[in-house]
Design a protein around this motif. Structure first.
Motif, short mmCIF file in Angstrom:
data_model
loop_
_atom_site.label_atom_id
_atom_site.label_comp_id
_atom_site.label_asym_id
_atom_site.label_seq_id
_atom_site.Cartn_x
_atom_site.Cartn_y
_atom_site.Cartn_z
N UNK A 43 55.16 75.67 -5.52
CA UNK A 43 54.04 75.42 -6.41
C UNK A 43 53.87 73.91 -6.62
N UNK A 44 52.65 73.47 -6.76
CA UNK A 44 52.40 72.06 -7.03
C UNK A 44 53.05 71.66 -8.35
N UNK A 45 53.60 70.47 -8.39
CA UNK A 45 54.21 69.96 -9.63
C UNK A 45 53.16 69.75 -10.72
N UNK A 46 51.89 69.74 -10.35
CA UNK A 46 50.81 69.54 -11.32
C UNK A 46 50.44 70.82 -12.07
N UNK A 47 50.99 71.96 -11.65
CA UNK A 47 50.67 73.21 -12.30
C UNK A 47 51.67 73.52 -13.41
N UNK A 49 51.10 78.32 -12.64
CA UNK A 49 51.83 78.67 -11.42
C UNK A 49 52.02 80.16 -11.28
N UNK A 50 52.31 80.83 -12.39
CA UNK A 50 52.47 82.29 -12.38
C UNK A 50 51.15 82.95 -11.96
N UNK A 51 50.05 82.50 -12.52
CA UNK A 51 48.74 83.07 -12.21
C UNK A 51 48.40 82.91 -10.73
N UNK A 52 48.67 81.72 -10.17
CA UNK A 52 48.39 81.46 -8.76
C UNK A 52 49.25 82.36 -7.87
N UNK A 53 50.55 82.35 -8.11
CA UNK A 53 51.45 83.13 -7.26
C UNK A 53 51.14 84.62 -7.35
N UNK A 63 63.04 73.77 -10.32
CA UNK A 63 64.14 72.85 -10.07
C UNK A 63 63.61 71.61 -9.37
N UNK A 64 64.48 70.69 -9.08
CA UNK A 64 64.08 69.39 -8.51
C UNK A 64 63.99 69.45 -7.00
N UNK A 65 62.92 68.90 -6.45
CA UNK A 65 62.72 68.86 -5.01
C UNK A 65 63.14 67.54 -4.40
N UNK A 66 62.85 67.39 -3.11
CA UNK A 66 63.29 66.21 -2.37
C UNK A 66 62.68 64.92 -2.90
N UNK A 67 61.48 65.01 -3.50
CA UNK A 67 60.81 63.81 -3.99
C UNK A 67 61.18 63.48 -5.43
N UNK A 68 62.13 64.22 -6.01
CA UNK A 68 62.56 63.95 -7.38
C UNK A 68 61.75 64.66 -8.44
N UNK A 69 60.65 65.30 -8.05
CA UNK A 69 59.80 65.99 -9.03
C UNK A 69 60.30 67.42 -9.24
N UNK A 70 60.19 67.90 -10.49
CA UNK A 70 60.52 69.29 -10.79
C UNK A 70 59.27 70.14 -10.56
N UNK A 71 59.44 71.22 -9.84
CA UNK A 71 58.32 72.09 -9.54
C UNK A 71 58.83 73.52 -9.41
N UNK A 72 57.88 74.45 -9.39
CA UNK A 72 58.22 75.85 -9.27
C UNK A 72 58.39 76.28 -7.83
N UNK A 73 59.38 77.15 -7.61
CA UNK A 73 59.63 77.72 -6.30
C UNK A 73 59.56 79.24 -6.43
#
Length: 468
Positions: A115-119, A124-128, A150-160
């Motif tokens: 999921x985009x970190x901007x959501x 994010x739940x609605x989109x998925x 959790x945290x991704x490769x770019x340091x941002x926390x986002x939904x998986x």
């Protein structure tokens, strides 16, 4: 856990484009399977994805992943006609285990989305949920749907998103035959396209710009899962090891980063031991070890007994240039190809299970390159023409070797670079006897790669021709 029975509605199939929803890129979407032949169990996989305790009837005990604290959302989506008892995760996955009698049965498929970190969480739940209902539940699949943050490769926390889905059709109060059409490659391509479309739609609805490409890098770089202590966690640790092994095979740099965290060098024995402890079974261990050993970032030290990484050796080389490092250490860096010939590199890539493909400026030059290197090659205009028809697309296990790259147009080179990065394939640029490797998972090129691509200076100070 939220429990939900899905309804059907028409929201546009994968081939239908709403005005202004053109796809800007293929975002991270990966599909795998839960197979007994790999030592995995559906109940254990479901407990991992839902970060919960589930009673596994086959093991005769509870499996427990409740100590993992990154769960953000969890629910089960049922198609119309499915019995309500399957809203209980323990009942659902034990029945799926029990209906499969073969020792090597494929128990379930699983999908991972980023999921985009901007959501926000609810967005994010609605989109998925919309994507899973439209593409899976509406086809009759049961989906166990979970989101971790959790945290991704770019340091941002986002939904998986991690979702397990059934492989048998619902038949009355139980399961019927397996659906082979749910495994078609065309479906996977449709899923990727539709996920990109819906992501852009939801971002625009929330007042944000469309994603240009979260790409594979957003999903990569997450730390490996630590194993649980004690022999009583054998099933849990096999599941954790399997998932770690899949990450290592896709991103060998995770192993190299871990091995050099305490010191700058390591032995092959230490490398093998680390990979063995983070894989599930001999088959996956051999594959992951071969992928790590074939990594462009792995550098063999001059003594022939130890290893380091290109990043660390580059730092040493830089220090040597400033008078604070030894010339012996600086020479170990070996440039972008770590001192290997192209034939040696091809041998390593193929041993790691990668598929090596070649491309040349014209048909004649491609065939000449193929004859010289034994890399099956095509002309660049033919390759791009196939891609436009969605044929012979790159996959994450591909190595695209580009000869005559200095003579190709900027458009051709841009297409190949974007295609490699969209699926985290490896791109190799060949100029005579020299070649430069680019990891398709990179967000951008490092300084050494930029120098190699834009024209390095020869030993006599004469500029080399521009590669990129």
């Amino acid at each position: 856990m939220e429990r939900r029975r899905a309804a059907f509605w028409n929201s546009g199939g994968p081939g239908e484009r709403r005005p202004g929803t053109e796809t800007m890129g293929i975002f991270y979407l990966n599909v795998g399977s839960v197979r007994r032949s790999a030592g995995r169990r559906a109940v254990v996989a479901a407990a991992y994805c839902s970060r919960s305790k589930l009673d596994d009837e086959g093991l005769g005990r509870e499996v427990d992943f409740s100590s993992l604290s990154d769960l953000e959302h969890s629910e089960i989506l049922l198609p119309l006609g499915a019995p309500d008892r399957w809203l209980d995760r323990t009942v659902l996955w034990n029945e799926i285990e029990n209906v499969e009698e073969r020792e090597n049965a494929q128990l379930a498929r699983e999908i991972e989305l980023v999921l985009s970190k901007d959501l926000a969480i609810d967005e994010g739940v609605k989109l998925a949920r919309e994507f899973l209902l439209e593409q899976f539940v509406q086809r009759g699949m049961i989906v166990d749907f979970n989101i971790h943050r959790t945290q991704g490769a770019d340091g941002a926390r986002r939904g998986y998103v991690q979702a397990l889905f059934s492989m048998r059709e619902v038949c009355g109060e139980g399961f019927g035959k397996k659906r082979t059409d749910w495994k078609e490659t065309k479906l996977l391509l449709n899923w990727r396209e539709r996920w990109a479309q819906l992501s852009n739609i939801h971002l625009r609805e929330t007042g944000r710009d469309r994603m240009i490409g979260a790409g594979p890098s957003a999903a990569r770089g997450r730390a490996l899962e630590p194993l649980l202590g004690g022999r009583e966690y054998e099933a849990e640790n096999h599941e954790l090891g399997w998932r770690n092994g899949e990450r290592l095979a896709a991103e060998p740099g995770l192993a190299l980063e871990a091995l050099t965290r305490e010191g700058g060098t390591f032995s092959r024995g230490e490398l093998a031991e680390f990979v063995k402890g983070n894989t599930g079974g001999d088959e996956q261990f051999k594959m992951a070890l071969a992928r790590v050993e074939a990594s462009v970032d792995l550098v063999r030290l001059p003594d022939g007994e130890g290893f380091s990484t290109r990043k660390l050796m580059g730092s040493v080389a830089g220090a040597g240039a400033n008078g604070s490092g030894s010339g012996r250490e600086a020479g170990a860096m070996g440039g972008g190809d770590s001192g290997r010939t192209l034939r040696e590199a091809v041998t390593l890539w193929e041993a790691a299970g990668l598929r090596v493909r070649g491309v040349g400026l014209t048909y004649e030059l491609a065939k000449k390159f193929e004859k010289t290197t034994a890399i099956k090659s095509v002309a660049v205009h033919g390759l791009l023409g196939r891609w436009q028809k969605k044929r012979e697309l790159l996959a994450s296990n591909d190595v695209l070797v580009v000869n005559d790259v200095a003579e190709m147009s900027e458009k051709q080179k841009e297409w190949m670079l974007k295609a490699a990065r969209a699926v985290a394939a490896k791109l190799v640029l060949v100029d005579g006897e020299e070649f430069v490797e680019i990891d398709g998972g990179d967000i951008g090129l490092n300084a050494a790669q930029l120098v190699a691509l834009r024209g390095r200076e020869g030993s006599q100070g004469k500029p080399k021709r521009r590669l990129w």
